[in-house]
Write a protein that holds these residues in place. Structure first.
Motif, PDB file in Angstrom:
ATOM      1  N   ALA A 101      78.995  21.783  -2.065  1.00 25.54           N
ATOM      2  CA  ALA A 101      77.928  20.795  -2.751  1.00 25.54           C
ATOM      3  C   ALA A 101      78.141  19.392  -2.169  1.00 25.54           C
ATOM      4  O   ALA A 101      77.253  18.675  -1.633  1.00 25.54           O
ATOM      5  CB  ALA A 101      78.297  20.547  -4.143  1.00 25.54           C
ATOM      6  N   PRO A 102      79.270  18.814  -1.890  1.00 25.63           N
ATOM      7  CA  PRO A 102      79.527  17.557  -1.139  1.00 25.63           C
ATOM      8  C   PRO A 102      79.143  17.880   0.325  1.00 25.63           C
ATOM      9  O   PRO A 102      78.684  16.734   0.984  1.00 25.63           O
ATOM     10  CB  PRO A 102      80.753  17.217  -1.101  1.00 25.63           C
ATOM     11  N   GLY A 103      79.261  19.022   0.857  1.00 28.78           N
ATOM     12  CA  GLY A 103      78.700  19.168   2.240  1.00 28.78           C
ATOM     13  C   GLY A 103      77.320  19.067   2.296  1.00 28.78           C
ATOM     14  O   GLY A 103      76.826  18.389   2.977  1.00 28.78           O
ATOM     15  N   VAL A 104      76.633  19.572   1.080  1.00 29.39           N
ATOM     16  CA  VAL A 104      75.185  19.296   1.196  1.00 29.39           C
ATOM     17  C   VAL A 104      74.605  18.057   1.090  1.00 29.39           C
ATOM     18  O   VAL A 104      73.772  17.452   1.787  1.00 29.39           O
ATOM     19  CB  VAL A 104      74.456  20.197   0.228  1.00 29.39           C
ATOM     20  N   ALA A 105      75.415  17.402   0.239  1.00 30.17           N
ATOM     21  CA  ALA A 105      75.082  15.861  -0.106  1.00 30.17           C
ATOM     22  C   ALA A 105      75.464  15.119   0.837  1.00 30.17           C
ATOM     23  O   ALA A 105      74.573  13.992   1.451  1.00 30.17           O
ATOM     24  CB  ALA A 105      76.012  15.263  -1.311  1.00 30.17           C
ATOM     25  N   ALA A 106      76.480  15.273   1.929  1.00 30.61           N
ATOM     26  CA  ALA A 106      76.690  14.567   3.191  1.00 30.61           C
ATOM     27  C   ALA A 106      75.635  14.970   4.244  1.00 30.61           C
ATOM     28  O   ALA A 106      75.176  13.799   4.938  1.00 30.61           O
ATOM     29  CB  ALA A 106      77.936  15.118   3.797  1.00 30.61           C
ATOM     30  N   LEU A 107      75.144  16.096   4.244  1.00 34.79           N
ATOM     31  CA  LEU A 107      74.043  16.292   5.254  1.00 34.79           C
ATOM     32  C   LEU A 107      72.825  15.761   4.678  1.00 34.79           C
ATOM     33  O   LEU A 107      71.900  14.997   5.695  1.00 34.79           O
ATOM     34  CB  LEU A 107      73.718  17.690   5.425  1.00 34.79           C
ATOM     35  N   LEU A 108      72.526  15.658   3.337  1.00 32.50           N
ATOM     36  CA  LEU A 108      71.287  14.842   2.857  1.00 32.50           C
ATOM     37  C   LEU A 108      71.404  13.307   3.341  1.00 32.50           C
ATOM     38  O   LEU A 108      70.445  12.825   3.687  1.00 32.50           O
ATOM     39  CB  LEU A 108      70.990  15.285   1.553  1.00 32.50           C
ATOM     40  N   ARG A 109      72.512  12.869   2.909  1.00 29.21           N
ATOM     41  CA  ARG A 109      72.901  11.454   3.192  1.00 29.21           C
ATOM     42  C   ARG A 109      72.626  10.943   4.250  1.00 29.21           C
ATOM     43  O   ARG A 109      72.364   9.945   4.800  1.00 29.21           O
ATOM     44  CB  ARG A 109      74.143  11.023   2.446  1.00 29.21           C
ATOM     45  N   ALA A 110      73.133  11.932   5.425  1.00 26.83           N
ATOM     46  CA  ALA A 110      73.155  11.551   6.916  1.00 26.83           C
ATOM     47  C   ALA A 110      71.801  11.409   7.300  1.00 26.83           C
ATOM     48  O   ALA A 110      71.354  10.886   8.250  1.00 26.83           O
ATOM     49  CB  ALA A 110      74.024  12.354   7.673  1.00 26.83           C
ATOM     50  N   THR A 111      70.723  12.323   6.961  1.00 28.32           N
ATOM     51  CA  THR A 111      69.482  12.705   7.512  1.00 28.32           C
ATOM     52  C   THR A 111      68.473  11.729   6.741  1.00 28.32           C
ATOM     53  O   THR A 111      67.448  11.548   7.378  1.00 28.32           O
ATOM     54  CB  THR A 111      69.039  14.116   7.346  1.00 28.32           C
ATOM     55  N   LEU A 112      68.434  11.533   5.380  1.00 32.89           N
ATOM     56  CA  LEU A 112      67.564  10.689   4.619  1.00 32.89           C
ATOM     57  C   LEU A 112      67.815   9.205   4.811  1.00 32.89           C
ATOM     58  O   LEU A 112      68.893   8.685   5.100  1.00 32.89           O
ATOM     59  CB  LEU A 112      67.557  11.208   3.150  1.00 32.89           C
ATOM     60  N   SER A 113      66.561   8.374   4.647  1.00 27.95           N
ATOM     61  CA  SER A 113      66.708   7.260   4.480  1.00 27.95           C
ATOM     62  C   SER A 113      67.363   6.690   3.300  1.00 27.95           C
ATOM     63  O   SER A 113      67.614   7.503   2.227  1.00 27.95           O
ATOM     64  CB  SER A 113      65.209   6.283   4.713  1.00 27.95           C
ATOM     65  N   ASP A 114      67.917   5.498   3.076  1.00 23.73           N
ATOM     66  CA  ASP A 114      68.515   5.067   1.956  1.00 23.73           C
ATOM     67  C   ASP A 114      67.613   5.103   0.810  1.00 23.73           C
ATOM     68  O   ASP A 114      67.998   5.434  -0.219  1.00 23.73           O
ATOM     69  CB  ASP A 114      68.847   3.463   2.137  1.00 23.73           C
ATOM     70  N   ARG A 115      66.195   4.721   0.814  1.00 24.38           N
ATOM     71  CA  ARG A 115      65.604   5.088  -0.364  1.00 24.38           C
ATOM     72  C   ARG A 115      65.494   6.325  -0.895  1.00 24.38           C
ATOM     73  O   ARG A 115      65.226   6.622  -2.014  1.00 24.38           O
ATOM     74  CB  ARG A 115      64.085   4.221   0.092  1.00 24.38           C
ATOM     75  N   ALA A 116      65.132   7.111   0.154  1.00 24.59           N
ATOM     76  CA  ALA A 116      65.022   8.621  -0.164  1.00 24.59           C
ATOM     77  C   ALA A 116      66.281   9.360  -0.732  1.00 24.59           C
ATOM     78  O   ALA A 116      66.084  10.306  -1.269  1.00 24.59           O
ATOM     79  CB  ALA A 116      64.620   9.636   1.122  1.00 24.59           C
ATOM     80  N   ALA A 117      67.413   8.934  -0.207  1.00 22.05           N
ATOM     81  CA  ALA A 117      68.553   9.438  -0.628  1.00 22.05           C
ATOM     82  C   ALA A 117      68.963   9.070  -2.209  1.00 22.05           C
ATOM     83  O   ALA A 117      69.534  10.039  -2.877  1.00 22.05           O
ATOM     84  CB  ALA A 117      69.959   8.865   0.181  1.00 22.05           C
ATOM     85  N   GLY A 118      68.253   8.267  -2.765  1.00 18.96           N
ATOM     86  CA  GLY A 118      68.506   8.245  -4.109  1.00 18.96           C
ATOM     87  C   GLY A 118      69.955   7.674  -4.732  1.00 18.96           C
ATOM     88  O   GLY A 118      70.299   6.997  -3.878  1.00 18.96           O
ATOM     89  N   LEU A 119      70.245   8.428  -5.526  1.00 16.34           N
ATOM     90  CA  LEU A 119      71.583   8.139  -5.946  1.00 16.34           C
ATOM     91  C   LEU A 119      72.956   8.604  -4.952  1.00 16.34           C
ATOM     92  O   LEU A 119      73.945   8.139  -5.236  1.00 16.34           O
ATOM     93  CB  LEU A 119      71.964   8.753  -7.364  1.00 16.34           C
ATOM     94  N   LEU A 120      72.488   9.410  -4.076  1.00 18.66           N
ATOM     95  CA  LEU A 120      73.382   9.598  -2.816  1.00 18.66           C
ATOM     96  C   LEU A 120      73.751   8.206  -2.245  1.00 18.66           C
ATOM     97  O   LEU A 120      74.810   8.267  -1.403  1.00 18.66           O
ATOM     98  CB  LEU A 120      73.206  10.561  -1.987  1.00 18.66           C
ATOM     99  N   HIS A 121      73.057   7.185  -2.238  1.00 19.74           N
ATOM    100  CA  HIS A 121      73.125   6.070  -1.735  1.00 19.74           C
ATOM    101  C   HIS A 121      74.130   5.194  -2.384  1.00 19.74           C
ATOM    102  O   HIS A 121      73.768   4.574  -3.631  1.00 19.74           O
ATOM    103  CB  HIS A 121      71.831   5.306  -1.306  1.00 19.74           C
ATOM    104  N   VAL A 122      75.405   4.948  -2.075  1.00 24.13           N
ATOM    105  CA  VAL A 122      76.291   4.018  -2.743  1.00 24.13           C
ATOM    106  C   VAL A 122      76.715   2.970  -1.853  1.00 24.13           C
ATOM    107  O   VAL A 122      76.881   1.910  -2.107  1.00 24.13           O
ATOM    108  CB  VAL A 122      77.574   5.214  -3.276  1.00 24.13           C
ATOM    109  N   ARG A 123      77.266   3.336  -0.690  1.00 28.34           N
ATOM    110  CA  ARG A 123      77.860   2.474   0.054  1.00 28.34           C
ATOM    111  C   ARG A 123      76.595   2.377   1.450  1.00 28.34           C
ATOM    112  O   ARG A 123      75.796   2.625   1.393  1.00 28.34           O
ATOM    113  CB  ARG A 123      79.129   2.299   0.532  1.00 28.34           C
TER     114      ARG A 123
END
Length: 90
Positions: A43-65
């Motif tokens: 689950a955090p691995g998927v979140a890391a991959l999504l955070r790395a590939t998506l823009s800040d706006r598209a990442a939604g709540l995965l965008h913290v820092r």
């Protein structure tokens, strides 16, 4: 109203990560605990991959820092959970 519709469409990365984590908890509870822990670690691995590939706006709540911090933190969390799941004896 338009802001709420936009918010719902941008939270799919978090929802996907939570779905993987919940699947891991179901596997952990009802089937093999080690496979459940490894699925939960994905689950955090998927979140890391999504955070790395998506823009800040598209990442939604995965965008913290920043992108690098979020990606590194989530990736290290995935590695830590998987490592603990693998080294604990039966």
């Amino acid at each position: 109203m338009a802001g709420e519709a936009q918010r719902r469409t941008t939270e799919w990365p978090l929802a996907l990560s939570l779905l993987v984590g919940a699947t891991g908890l179901v596997i952990l509870t009802f089937y093999n605990w080690r496979n459940g822990v490894l699925t939960f670690a994905a689950a955090p691995g998927v979140a890391a991959l999504l955070r790395a590939t998506l823009s800040d706006r598209a990442a939604g709540l995965l965008h913290v820092r920043g992108r690098m911090f979020d990606t590194a933190f989530l990736f290290l969390a995935a590695i830590a959970i998987a490592t603990l799941g693998l080294i604990v004896p039966n």
